[in-house]
Design an enzyme around this catalytic site. Structure first.
Site, mmCIF file in Angstrom:
data_model
loop_
_atom_site.group_PDB
_atom_site.id
_atom_site.type_symbol
_atom_site.label_atom_id
_atom_site.label_comp_id
_atom_site.label_asym_id
_atom_site.label_seq_id
_atom_site.Cartn_x
_atom_site.Cartn_y
_atom_site.Cartn_z
ATOM 1 N N ASN A 10 107.459 28.279 41.471
ATOM 2 C CA ASN A 10 108.071 27.664 40.291
ATOM 3 C C ASN A 10 107.132 26.582 39.775
ATOM 4 O O ASN A 10 107.037 25.509 40.366
ATOM 5 C CB ASN A 10 109.436 27.084 40.685
ATOM 6 C CG ASN A 10 110.111 26.364 39.539
ATOM 7 O OD1 ASN A 10 109.647 26.408 38.400
ATOM 8 N ND2 ASN A 10 111.209 25.689 39.839
ATOM 9 N N LYS A 12 107.416 24.874 37.180
ATOM 10 C CA LYS A 12 108.162 23.840 36.432
ATOM 11 C C LYS A 12 107.419 23.526 35.121
ATOM 12 O O LYS A 12 106.784 24.427 34.562
ATOM 13 C CB LYS A 12 108.371 22.597 37.305
ATOM 14 C CG LYS A 12 108.954 22.979 38.675
ATOM 15 C CD LYS A 12 109.489 21.827 39.463
ATOM 16 C CE LYS A 12 110.043 22.357 40.783
ATOM 17 N NZ LYS A 12 110.715 21.334 41.562
ATOM 18 N N HIS A 94 118.577 26.124 38.819
ATOM 19 C CA HIS A 94 117.733 25.149 39.520
ATOM 20 C C HIS A 94 118.375 23.766 39.411
ATOM 21 O O HIS A 94 118.933 23.416 38.365
ATOM 22 C CB HIS A 94 116.316 25.139 38.932
ATOM 23 C CG HIS A 94 115.355 24.395 39.808
ATOM 24 N ND1 HIS A 94 115.291 23.022 39.819
ATOM 25 C CD2 HIS A 94 114.484 24.832 40.745
ATOM 26 C CE1 HIS A 94 114.401 22.646 40.721
ATOM 27 N NE2 HIS A 94 113.888 23.725 41.298
ATOM 28 N N GLU A 96 117.171 20.966 38.892
ATOM 29 C CA GLU A 96 116.682 20.137 37.776
ATOM 30 C C GLU A 96 117.416 20.490 36.482
ATOM 31 O O GLU A 96 117.641 19.627 35.629
ATOM 32 C CB GLU A 96 115.152 20.305 37.640
ATOM 33 C CG GLU A 96 114.436 19.528 38.743
ATOM 34 C CD GLU A 96 113.158 20.142 39.245
ATOM 35 O OE1 GLU A 96 112.545 20.956 38.527
ATOM 36 O OE2 GLU A 96 112.755 19.808 40.382
ATOM 37 N N GLU A 164 117.885 25.052 47.954
ATOM 38 C CA GLU A 164 116.964 23.944 47.704
ATOM 39 C C GLU A 164 117.707 22.611 47.797
ATOM 40 O O GLU A 164 118.325 22.166 46.808
ATOM 41 C CB GLU A 164 116.346 24.076 46.310
ATOM 42 C CG GLU A 164 115.601 25.382 46.105
ATOM 43 C CD GLU A 164 114.532 25.261 45.024
ATOM 44 O OE1 GLU A 164 113.417 25.715 45.277
ATOM 45 O OE2 GLU A 164 114.811 24.699 43.945
ATOM 46 N N GLY A 170 110.200 18.025 45.796
ATOM 47 C CA GLY A 170 109.161 17.165 45.252
ATOM 48 C C GLY A 170 109.029 15.828 45.965
ATOM 49 O O GLY A 170 108.365 14.919 45.474
ATOM 50 N N SER A 210 109.630 21.071 49.114
ATOM 51 C CA SER A 210 108.426 20.562 49.795
ATOM 52 C C SER A 210 107.808 21.548 50.787
ATOM 53 O O SER A 210 107.260 21.150 51.810
ATOM 54 C CB SER A 210 108.716 19.220 50.483
ATOM 55 O OG SER A 210 109.071 18.247 49.510
HETATM 56 P P1 13P Z 1 108.651 21.377 45.564
HETATM 57 O O1 13P Z 1 108.082 22.542 46.364
HETATM 58 O O2 13P Z 1 107.659 20.743 44.656
HETATM 59 O O3 13P Z 1 109.383 20.425 46.444
HETATM 60 O O4 13P Z 1 109.751 22.027 44.587
HETATM 61 C C1 13P Z 1 110.689 22.883 45.092
HETATM 62 C C2 13P Z 1 111.402 23.522 43.968
HETATM 63 O O5 13P Z 1 112.159 22.875 43.261
HETATM 64 C C3 13P Z 1 111.136 24.933 43.689
HETATM 65 O O6 13P Z 1 112.010 25.435 42.733
#
Ligand code: 13P
Length: 247
Positions: A10, A12, A94, A96, A164, A170, A210
């Site tokens: 992803n 983002k 997701h 976010e 997640e 992140g 992560s």
């Molecule tokens: P990170 O791997 O940057 O922690 O993000 C995970 C994520 O949100 C994947 O959709």
């Protein structure tokens, strides 16, 4: 039926034409485990560029899709437009989008229905906040998210679940192998009780939060961890190591 290992990237809201072409070249040139299904999700603007340059055998995903066929929905992209562009997957739900863009369980469920019925496969995300976890509500929160989407899914073969934990996204703070396995097992148990034994046995459950080239192998050994949804590390060469984590 054995569950095929699945690794999603992803991106983002990251990347440029140049950097994304570099990521694609790296994947095209790498020796990838043929037993891993790989799907990468660049920002919408770069979906066609990626599809055009990426080798066959790796799929491309949108990071979102709308739940209407077409029309006056400024800023949105439809399921049929994705299909028209050779994009066969989308991420939905997701955290976010749930937290920053305010997408409710109901909206996510409706989009999941629209996508799967329209022939697009979905990486459906769930996960708890730090507050939920500290209050001992992790499983309750995940089950509520599952209960909202489950009645809308006709064909579970078109869905992979990504667990997640929001506190691990992140942050560099990865869930322990035990924490991840525990939630994955709970998701599978819920599917068995509320959907079917077959769906519970066959649905891939990914861990996201992560994941990197160093911690992926240990996580991949767990019985109920069938792959990863990778954010930051999917932009780096170590993404190849994560794809090959189950070798
Ligand atoms: P990170 O791997 O940057 O922690 O993000 C995970 C994520 O949100 C994947 O959709």
């Amino acid at each position: 039926m054995a569950r095929k290992f699945f690794v999603g990237g992803n991106f983002k809201m990251n990347g440029t034409i140049e950097s994304i072409k570099g990521i694609v070249k790296n994947l095209n040139d790498a020796k990838l485990d043929p037993n891993t299904e790989v799907v990468i999700a660049p920002p919408a603007l770069y979906l066609l560029l990626v599809r055009e340059h990426l080798k066959n055998g790796i799929e491309v995903a949108a990071q979102n899709v709308f739940d209407k066929p077409n029309g006056a929905f400024t800023g949105e992209i439809s399921v049929s437009q994705l299909k028209d562009s050779g994009i066969n997957w989308t991420i939905l739900g997701h955290s976010e989008r749930r937290t920053i863009l305010g997408e409710s369980d109901k909206v996510v469920a409706s989009k999941t229905k629209f996508a799967t019925e329209g022939g697009i496969s979905v990486i459906w995300c769930c996960g708890e906040s730090l507050e939920d976890r500290e209050a001992g509500k992790t499983i309750e929160v995940i089950e509520k998210q599952l209960a909202a989407v489950s009645p809308k899914i006709g064909d579970w073969k078109k869905v992979v679940i990504a667990y997640e934990p929001i506190w691990a996204i992140g942050t560099g703070k990865v869930a322990t192998v035990q924490q991840a396995q525990e939630v994955h097992a709970a998701i599978r148990k819920w599917l068995k009780a509320n959907v079917s034994e077959t769906v519970a046995a066959e649905t891939r459950i990914l861990y996201g939060g992560s994941v990197n080239g160093k911690n992926c192998k240990e996580l991949a050994k767990e019985e109920d961890i069938d792959g990863f949804l990778v954010g930051g590390a999917s932009l780096k060469p170590e993404f190849v190591d994560i794809i090959n984590a189950s070798q």
